[in-house]
Design a protein around this motif. Structure first.
Motif, PDB file in Angstrom:
ATOM      1  N   TYR A   1     -64.820  20.572 -17.770  1.00  0.00           N
ATOM      2  CA  TYR A   1     -66.236  20.030 -17.244  1.00  0.00           C
ATOM      3  C   TYR A   1     -65.856  19.451 -15.727  1.00  0.00           C
ATOM      4  CZ  TYR A   1     -68.347  20.647 -21.769  1.00  0.00           C
ATOM      5  OH  TYR A   1     -69.041  20.965 -22.883  1.00  0.00           O
TER       6      TYR A   1
ATOM      7  N   GLN B   1     -71.413  15.358 -18.633  1.00  0.00           N
ATOM      8  CA  GLN B   1     -70.258  16.226 -18.851  1.00  0.00           C
ATOM      9  C   GLN B   1     -69.495  16.580 -17.305  1.00  0.00           C
ATOM     10  OE1 GLN B   1     -72.667  19.756 -20.428  1.00  0.00           O
ATOM     11  NE2 GLN B   1     -71.900  19.594 -22.300  1.00  0.00           N
TER      12      GLN B   1
ATOM     13  N   SER C   1     -67.471  25.463 -17.433  1.00  0.00           N
ATOM     14  CA  SER C   1     -68.428  24.971 -18.200  1.00  0.00           C
ATOM     15  C   SER C   1     -68.525  25.594 -19.795  1.00  0.00           C
ATOM     16  CB  SER C   1     -69.769  25.072 -17.488  1.00  0.00           C
ATOM     17  OG  SER C   1     -70.857  24.312 -18.467  1.00  0.00           O
TER      18      SER C   1
END
Length: 302
Positions: A220, A250, A211
């Motif tokens: 992501y 995301q 991340s």
């Protein structure tokens, strides 16, 4: 078929003449109700006679019964006494029980130096759980002077035997540069091995790394994958972060319902940030969406 009653007859005759193996077998049969009514007091009687003659299995079973208060008043000191005698004869389960008692400290038995002593003996025989435990003691300086290099040595030996807790800890050591040169690639390698075996913290750590994209290429979808696996094992931080990923779209399609659901679940597990985030996302949701999110959260934790 086994004729337990005949066995009881012959074991009793031999046991009464002082045969330690027969005494142990008789104790075992009373312990488990084989051919006789289960009777822990009789089991204790015969185990004690066999144990006093050095029968290692009887010593272990006697330790177990004192540990758990079966047929006798619970007595951790007696448990330690008999576990130790069995452990000194190489009974692996006695060594494990002894280590756990010294680490956890049931009934005032906590003694990190003794735990360290037994962990070292067992670890040197190549037993992974002991290698990991020894690594922890070196890492935390319990029972021994803190030594990260020794910690890494023992974590690595256990990790190479696919012991997932050791793999995760080795990842931490490489990530932090403790006892080794900082090496993010090695950290990712060991976190991944542990995560694939279902280690929750390793899964969460990988989620954070993918991340943030600071030590690996930002991805992501990979972050969502690992956060989801950890979240499904009730990791509150992973659940909260997964809510953020859904809220921001995301690695997944933006979805306030799923964001709210994960924030709700994380908050119920004590994640205060998730509680604040849930209150923020609510402002962008319809009543129907909130109801749906609450329903999904209930289904997830049911």
């Amino acid at each position: 078929t086994q004729d337990y009653k005949q066995a009881i007859k012959w074991y009793t005759l031999a046991a009464e003449q002082g045969n330690a193996k027969a005494q142990f077998n008789l104790g075992y049969m009373y312990n488990n109700g084989q051919g006789v009514t289960q009777d822990y007091k009789q089991a204790i009687k015969w185990y004690t006679l066999a144990a006093e003659q050095g029968n290692a299995k009887a010593q272990f079973n006697l330790g177990y019964m004192y540990n758990n208060g079966q047929g006798v008043t619970q007595d951790y000191k007696q448990a330690i006494k008999w576990y130790t005698l069995a452990a000194e004869q190489g009974i692996a389960s006695a060594q494990f029980k002894l280590i756990m008692m010294y680490v956890v400290g049931q009934g005032g038995t906590q003694d990190y130096k003794q735990a360290f002593k037994w962990l070292t003996l067992v670890a040197e025989e190549g037993v992974a759980y002991a290698q990991f435990g020894l690594g922890l003691m070196y890492s935390e300086g319990e029972g021994v002077i803190q030594d990260y290099k020794q910690a890494v040595k023992w974590f690595k030996l256990a990790a190479e035997q696919d012991y997932k807790d050791a793999q995760e800890q080795l990842g931490v050591m490489y990530y932090n540069g403790q006892g080794v040169n900082q090496d993010y690639k090695q950290a990712v390698k060991w976190f991944t091995l542990a995560a694939k075996q279902g280690h929750t913290k390793a899964q969460y750590n990988l989620g954070v790394m993918y991340s943030d994209g600071e030590v690996v290429i930002q991805d992501y979808k990979q972050a969502v994958k690992w956060y989801t696996l950890a979240a499904e094992q009730d990791d509150a931080d992973a659940q909260g972060n997964l809510g953020v990923m859904y809220g921001n779209g995301q690695g997944v399609s933006q979805d306030n319902v799923y964001a709210h659901m994960w924030f709700n679940i994380a908050a119920s597990n004590g994640n205060s940030d998730a509680l604040n985030n849930r209150d923020l996302v609510v402002k962008e949701m319809t009543k129907e969406q909130i109801t749906e999110a609450q329903k999904l959260a209930r289904e997830c934790v049911a």
